[in-house]
Design a protein around this motif. Structure first.
Motif, PDB file in Angstrom:
ATOM      1  N   GLY A  10      -1.989  -1.539  -0.193  1.00 45.07           N
ATOM      2  CA  GLY A  10      -1.285  -0.536  -0.971  1.00 45.07           C
ATOM      3  C   GLY A  10      -2.195   0.330  -1.818  1.00 45.07           C
ATOM      4  O   GLY A  10      -3.200  -0.141  -2.349  1.00 45.07           O
ATOM      5  N   PHE A  31       2.657   2.638  -2.647  1.00 42.14           N
ATOM      6  CA  PHE A  31       3.527   2.272  -3.757  1.00 42.14           C
ATOM      7  C   PHE A  31       3.378   3.233  -4.930  1.00 42.14           C
ATOM      8  O   PHE A  31       2.311   3.830  -5.135  1.00 42.14           O
ATOM      9  CB  PHE A  31       3.190   0.859  -4.263  1.00 42.14           C
ATOM     10  CG  PHE A  31       3.213  -0.209  -3.211  1.00 42.14           C
ATOM     11  CD1 PHE A  31       4.396  -0.567  -2.590  1.00 42.14           C
ATOM     12  CD2 PHE A  31       2.045  -0.865  -2.834  1.00 42.14           C
ATOM     13  CE1 PHE A  31       4.419  -1.554  -1.615  1.00 42.14           C
ATOM     14  CE2 PHE A  31       2.058  -1.850  -1.872  1.00 42.14           C
ATOM     15  CZ  PHE A  31       3.249  -2.200  -1.258  1.00 42.14           C
ATOM     16  N   ASP A  60       9.394  -1.340  -4.812  1.00 44.01           N
ATOM     17  CA  ASP A  60       8.569  -0.142  -5.000  1.00 44.01           C
ATOM     18  C   ASP A  60       9.327   0.771  -5.963  1.00 44.01           C
ATOM     19  O   ASP A  60       9.978   1.734  -5.555  1.00 44.01           O
ATOM     20  CB  ASP A  60       8.335   0.495  -3.632  1.00 44.01           C
ATOM     21  CG  ASP A  60       7.352   1.643  -3.659  1.00 44.01           C
ATOM     22  OD1 ASP A  60       6.696   1.849  -4.691  1.00 44.01           O
ATOM     23  OD2 ASP A  60       7.263   2.344  -2.628  1.00 44.01           O
ATOM     24  N   GLN A  94      11.497  -0.434   5.533  1.00 38.42           N
ATOM     25  CA  GLN A  94      11.858  -0.117   4.159  1.00 38.42           C
ATOM     26  C   GLN A  94      13.300   0.337   4.108  1.00 38.42           C
ATOM     27  O   GLN A  94      13.888   0.696   5.128  1.00 38.42           O
ATOM     28  CB  GLN A  94      10.954   0.983   3.602  1.00 38.42           C
ATOM     29  CG  GLN A  94      11.082   2.316   4.299  1.00 38.42           C
ATOM     30  CD  GLN A  94      10.233   3.389   3.651  1.00 38.42           C
ATOM     31  OE1 GLN A  94      10.573   3.918   2.603  1.00 38.42           O
ATOM     32  NE2 GLN A  94       9.108   3.709   4.289  1.00 38.42           N
ATOM     33  N   THR A  96       0.897  -3.857 -10.650  1.00 32.04           N
ATOM     34  CA  THR A  96       1.738  -2.676 -10.815  1.00 32.04           C
ATOM     35  C   THR A  96       0.959  -1.392 -11.045  1.00 32.04           C
ATOM     36  O   THR A  96       1.152  -0.391 -10.345  1.00 32.04           O
ATOM     37  CB  THR A  96       2.728  -2.920 -11.960  1.00 32.04           C
ATOM     38  OG1 THR A  96       3.457  -4.139 -11.689  1.00 32.04           O
ATOM     39  CG2 THR A  96       3.716  -1.768 -12.092  1.00 32.04           C
ATOM     40  N   GLN A 155      10.216  -2.290   0.223  1.00 26.08           N
ATOM     41  CA  GLN A 155       9.398  -2.323   1.433  1.00 26.08           C
ATOM     42  C   GLN A 155       9.166  -3.776   1.853  1.00 26.08           C
ATOM     43  O   GLN A 155       9.034  -4.653   1.001  1.00 26.08           O
ATOM     44  CB  GLN A 155       8.053  -1.626   1.203  1.00 26.08           C
ATOM     45  CG  GLN A 155       8.159  -0.137   0.933  1.00 26.08           C
ATOM     46  CD  GLN A 155       6.825   0.568   1.125  1.00 26.08           C
ATOM     47  OE1 GLN A 155       6.303   0.631   2.243  1.00 26.08           O
ATOM     48  NE2 GLN A 155       6.282   1.114   0.048  1.00 26.08           N
ATOM     49  N   PRO A 166       4.813  -0.738  -8.170  1.00 23.61           N
ATOM     50  CA  PRO A 166       5.594  -1.886  -7.664  1.00 23.61           C
ATOM     51  C   PRO A 166       5.759  -2.929  -8.767  1.00 23.61           C
ATOM     52  O   PRO A 166       4.769  -3.432  -9.301  1.00 23.61           O
ATOM     53  CB  PRO A 166       4.722  -2.413  -6.519  1.00 23.61           C
ATOM     54  CG  PRO A 166       3.317  -2.034  -6.912  1.00 23.61           C
ATOM     55  CD  PRO A 166       3.440  -0.717  -7.631  1.00 23.61           C
ATOM     56  N   HIS A 200      -1.038  -0.111  -8.222  1.00 28.96           N
ATOM     57  CA  HIS A 200      -0.210   0.330  -7.087  1.00 28.96           C
ATOM     58  C   HIS A 200      -0.546  -0.446  -5.812  1.00 28.96           C
ATOM     59  O   HIS A 200      -0.712   0.135  -4.730  1.00 28.96           O
ATOM     60  CB  HIS A 200      -0.382   1.836  -6.860  1.00 28.96           C
ATOM     61  CG  HIS A 200      -0.234   2.649  -8.104  1.00 28.96           C
ATOM     62  ND1 HIS A 200       0.980   2.878  -8.703  1.00 28.96           N
ATOM     63  CD2 HIS A 200      -1.166   3.263  -8.906  1.00 28.96           C
ATOM     64  CE1 HIS A 200       0.806   3.617  -9.798  1.00 28.96           C
ATOM     65  NE2 HIS A 200      -0.486   3.844  -9.946  1.00 28.96           N
ATOM     66  N   VAL A 231       8.752  -5.955  -1.462  1.00 36.02           N
ATOM     67  CA  VAL A 231       8.195  -5.338  -2.662  1.00 36.02           C
ATOM     68  C   VAL A 231       9.205  -4.358  -3.250  1.00 36.02           C
ATOM     69  O   VAL A 231       9.730  -3.485  -2.526  1.00 36.02           O
ATOM     70  CB  VAL A 231       6.880  -4.599  -2.345  1.00 36.02           C
ATOM     71  CG1 VAL A 231       6.317  -3.949  -3.610  1.00 36.02           C
ATOM     72  CG2 VAL A 231       5.864  -5.559  -1.742  1.00 36.02           C
ATOM     73  N   ASN A 234       9.422   4.641  -6.366  1.00 34.63           N
ATOM     74  CA  ASN A 234       9.852   5.250  -5.114  1.00 34.63           C
ATOM     75  C   ASN A 234      11.301   4.893  -4.781  1.00 34.63           C
ATOM     76  O   ASN A 234      11.808   5.310  -3.737  1.00 34.63           O
ATOM     77  CB  ASN A 234       8.932   4.836  -3.952  1.00 34.63           C
ATOM     78  CG  ASN A 234       7.645   5.628  -3.917  1.00 34.63           C
ATOM     79  OD1 ASN A 234       7.618   6.808  -4.238  1.00 34.63           O
ATOM     80  ND2 ASN A 234       6.552   4.976  -3.521  1.00 34.63           N
TER      81      ASN A 234
END
Length: 256
Positions: free
Chosen positions: A171, A180, A198, A216, A152, A205, A183, A155, A196, A201
């Motif tokens: 990523g 990301f 994300d 996505q 995470t 994805q 995530p 990213h 994922v 965001n």
């Protein structure tokens, strides 16, 4: 689970709720506490191939196992850094052989256990290099036994072999395709496509098992198909995708 039932960690209510694949409420279990069957901030949940339900009981520093009706069966774990101990563990998944993988977040590692909670192995350490982790929150296993970890705070997604050996990653921090912002979870479908959450965001994805971007969906909002910090993710045998749309206090289901 294999019957299409959906288990949701209703974290701040300290309980598990079970729904049908159509979202119809079926049952619930748990309340605040530290004894068997009670929870203090349950977060990750997974159903094994044998129908057992494993719950990450974060502030009690343990994993609890239940049958699909919510009957308590066993628990394991203590607070710490040794083998089988946890430090703010958040994610959990199980493979086709019944092994359980716990994402031991603040220890920056993934631990592997038998179905009965016996320690087997681990991989990961704090850092940014290949195979190192920075507050990982989620994991998933593909049909070949490879493990994908939502790394995470780095990213990125990292892929490990069944023995915990590093394979590859993809990523970086950002908002464009394949990038990301924190995530929090990852899931795998029957064709080994990778999904994922994300989270920052506000989108999901989808990638191939080697990290090639496919598509996505989602944006920040409260409408259908929109998200407000999606933290949890699961895929059923038919390829339907379930998203824990956390700050909207709901689960959304999407077709393959």
């Amino acid at each position: 689970d294999n019957s299409g039932r959906v288990f949701v960690t209703d974290t701040d209510n300290n309980r598990i709720q079970r729904f049908g694949a159509d979202g119809a409420y079926q049952s619930k279990w748990g309340s605040f506490g530290a004894t068997a069957g009670l929870f203090d901030y349950p977060y990750g949940v997974c159903a094994s191939v044998s129908g057992k339900v494993y719950v990450v009981d974060v502030n009690n520093h343990r994993v609890q196992r239940f049958d699909s009706e919510g009957t308590f069966e066993l628990e394991w774990g203590v607070e710490g850094t040794g083998n089988g101990a946890f430090n703010m563990h958040y994610g959990i998944t199980a493979d086709a052989a019944g092994f359980v993988y716990v994402v031991d977040t603040y220890n920056h590692r993934v631990q592997k256990f038998t179905a009965d909670g016996a320690y087997s192995s681990q991989f990961g350490s704090y850092g940014t290099n290949n195979g190192q982790l920075n507050y990982p929150f989620g994991a998933a296993v593909d049909t070949a036994g490879n493990i994908y970890v939502a790394d995470t705070y780095n990213h990125r997604i990292q892929k490990f072999g069944p023995a915990g050996n590093y394979i590859n990653q993809w990523g970086v921090f950002g908002t464009s395709e394949g990038r990301f912002r924190y995530p929090y979870d990852v899931a795998v479908d029957a064709n080994d496509n990778i999904y994922v959450a994300d989270s920052d965001n506000h989108r999901i994805q989808k990638f191939t098992s080697t990290g090639t971007y496919l598509c996505q969906w989602g944006k920040n909002g409260t409408g259908p198909g929109e998200f407000n910090f999606p933290y949890g993710l699961a895929v059923d045998p038919g390829g339907n995708v379930y998203v824990a749309d956390s700050e909207n206090h709901r689960v959304q289901k999407f077709g393959p």
